[in-house]
Design an enzyme around this catalytic site. Structure first.
Site, PDB file in Angstrom:
ATOM      1  N   LYS A  52       0.879  -1.166   0.000  1.00  0.00           N
ATOM      2  CA  LYS A  52       0.000   0.000   0.000  1.00  0.00           C
ATOM      3  C   LYS A  52       0.918   1.218   0.000  1.00  0.00           C
ATOM      4  O   LYS A  52       1.129   1.864   1.025  1.00  0.00           O
ATOM      5  CB  LYS A  52      -0.914  -0.040   1.235  1.00  0.00           C
ATOM      6  CG  LYS A  52      -2.301   0.517   0.998  1.00  0.00           C
ATOM      7  CD  LYS A  52      -3.201   0.229   2.190  1.00  0.00           C
ATOM      8  CE  LYS A  52      -4.479   1.048   2.119  1.00  0.00           C
ATOM      9  NZ  LYS A  52      -5.462   0.543   1.171  1.00  0.00           N
TER      10      LYS A  52
HETATM   11  C1  LIG Z   1      -6.515  -0.351   0.824  1.00  0.00           C
HETATM   12  C2  LIG Z   1      -6.848  -0.904  -0.512  1.00  0.00           C
HETATM   13  C3  LIG Z   1      -7.857  -1.867  -0.709  1.00  0.00           C
HETATM   14  C4  LIG Z   1      -8.758  -2.344   0.419  1.00  0.00           C
HETATM   15  O1  LIG Z   1      -8.063  -2.965   1.436  1.00  0.00           O
HETATM   16  P1  LIG Z   1      -8.701  -3.124   2.898  1.00  0.00           P
HETATM   17  O2  LIG Z   1      -7.665  -3.849   3.663  1.00  0.00           O
HETATM   18  O3  LIG Z   1      -9.945  -3.905   2.730  1.00  0.00           O
HETATM   19  O4  LIG Z   1      -8.965  -1.754   3.393  1.00  0.00           O
HETATM   20  C5  LIG Z   1      -8.032  -2.369  -1.985  1.00  0.00           C
HETATM   21  N1  LIG Z   1      -7.290  -1.951  -3.024  1.00  0.00           N
HETATM   22  C6  LIG Z   1      -6.320  -1.024  -2.885  1.00  0.00           C
HETATM   23  C7  LIG Z   1      -5.545  -0.585  -4.055  1.00  0.00           C
HETATM   24  C8  LIG Z   1      -6.079  -0.476  -1.627  1.00  0.00           C
HETATM   25  O5  LIG Z   1      -5.112   0.442  -1.492  1.00  0.00           O
END
Ligand SMILES: *Cc1c(COP(=O)(O)O)cnc(C)c1O
Length: 317
Positions: free
Chosen positions: A169
């Site tokens: 992320k």
């Molecule tokens: C944060 C995110 C998600 C969702 O992740 P969660 O853990 O469910 O919050 C999905 N796709 C991307 C690109 C993200 O950055």
């Protein structure tokens, strides 16, 4: 030339109160960085999006440990070497919530490289860590949830894993999400559906995608999408509810003919999809399965179902 007021002197639209910055709680106005910050120039940051919900036993963070661990995993992918343990990240988050006396909030931890060098290599840059907590409601709007969101397939593709670190992320990855989101909004849609290089459905700009067909729930398989913690939660809840769940690759036209489509994410929670590329999904409104799943999810995160208490960290204090 238009001038913009200094970011340090304007009052922010965000009300973060006290922010955890490198081991101390400081007022939002003092939690600032240098304009030479490496992360600002090259996107070298990793972050999390976490939520704390109001429960009968005070605020509780949903799946805190998994989020803290994913933050460290995201950092590892970028070659960062944070000195904090997963326990210390958990504690910093809990302390920040307590200090701001939040009943419920969105939590944003961030790790980033500082201003010691502007070379591409961050070898000499120090790593910083912050946690902000924000009062925050329904991400795609109350209407998107009750009526279902209108999606458009983005002209932007998700990068392959050999181009960008798609399992991290990372701040830099989000340029792709920003472009897709803006394109969707400018064209009157609420969210973008991003395909991978081969044309398979990857995810939304910050959400994973599910579809329901003939009673089976299909979760878009892990490929170039982020391993969503909400996705994992929904898979477990669906199985516990007796739904057959399968992981699958899917093309956009498979979604067009699904009985229901919905998106999941910490921010979006469970958001039903009404249409994709102007084609109504099912009857073209929020589907009953998605709405039931949304209800179930909201019960779980707010501590109303003891069977899932293991996912809650009570803030206490
Ligand atoms: C944060 C995110 C998600 C969702 O992740 P969660 O853990 O469910 O919050 C999905 N796709 C991307 C690109 C993200 O950055």
């Amino acid at each position: 030339m238009a001038t913009t007021p200094s970011p340090n002197t304007t009052t922010s639209a965000l009300d973060a109160g006290l922010i955890w910055l490198d081991g101390q709680l400081v007022p939002q106005e003092q939690a600032t960085v240098s304009v030479l910050t490496h992360a600002l120039h090259y996107g070298t940051s990793v972050f999390e999006g976490i939520r704390a919900y109001e429960t009968e036993r005070g605020p509780a963070v949903f799946r805190l440990r998994e989020h803290s661990q994913r933050l460290l995993d995201s950092a590892k992918i970028l070659g960062m070497k944070p000195t904090m343990t997963v326990e210390e990240i958990d504690q910093a988050i809990l302390e920040t919530i307590r200090a701001n006396r939040r009943k419920s909030c969105y939590i944003r931890p961030l790790l980033w490289y500082g201003p010691e060098s502007l070379g591409v290599s961050p070898a000499r840059n120090l790593l910083h860590f912050m946690v902000a907590t924000l009062p925050w409601g329904v991400y795609l709007g109350e209407e998107a949830v009750t009526k279902g969101a209108k999606l458009i397939t983005s002209s932007w593709r998700r990068s392959s894993g050999d181009i960008m670190p798609t399992k991290s992320k990372a701040g830099g990855n989000y340029v792709n999400s920003v472009l897709a989101k803006e394109e969707a909004l400018e064209n009157g849609y609420e969210e973008a559906l991003l395909l991978d290089k081969e044309g398979f459905v990857a995810e939304g700009t910050g959400e994973n995608v599910f579809f329901l067909k003939n009673g089976t729930l299909y979760a878009i398989a892990h490929s170039v999408n982020l391993r969503g913690i909400t996705r994992d939660t929904i898979v477990q809840l669906a199985r516990d509810m007796g739904t057959l769940v399968e992981n699958t690759m899917a093309t956009r036209d498979e979604l067009y003919t699904a009985d229901e489509v919905f998106m999941t994410g910490t921010a979006a929670e469970v958001t039903p999809v009404a249409s994709i590329d102007r084609r109504p999904i099912g009857p073209g409104v929020a589907g009953p399965y998605a709405l039931a799943m949304r209800e179930r999810y909201l019960q779980v995160v707010s501590g109303k179902l003891p069977a899932y208490d293991r996912w809650l960290t009570y803030v206490g204090g």
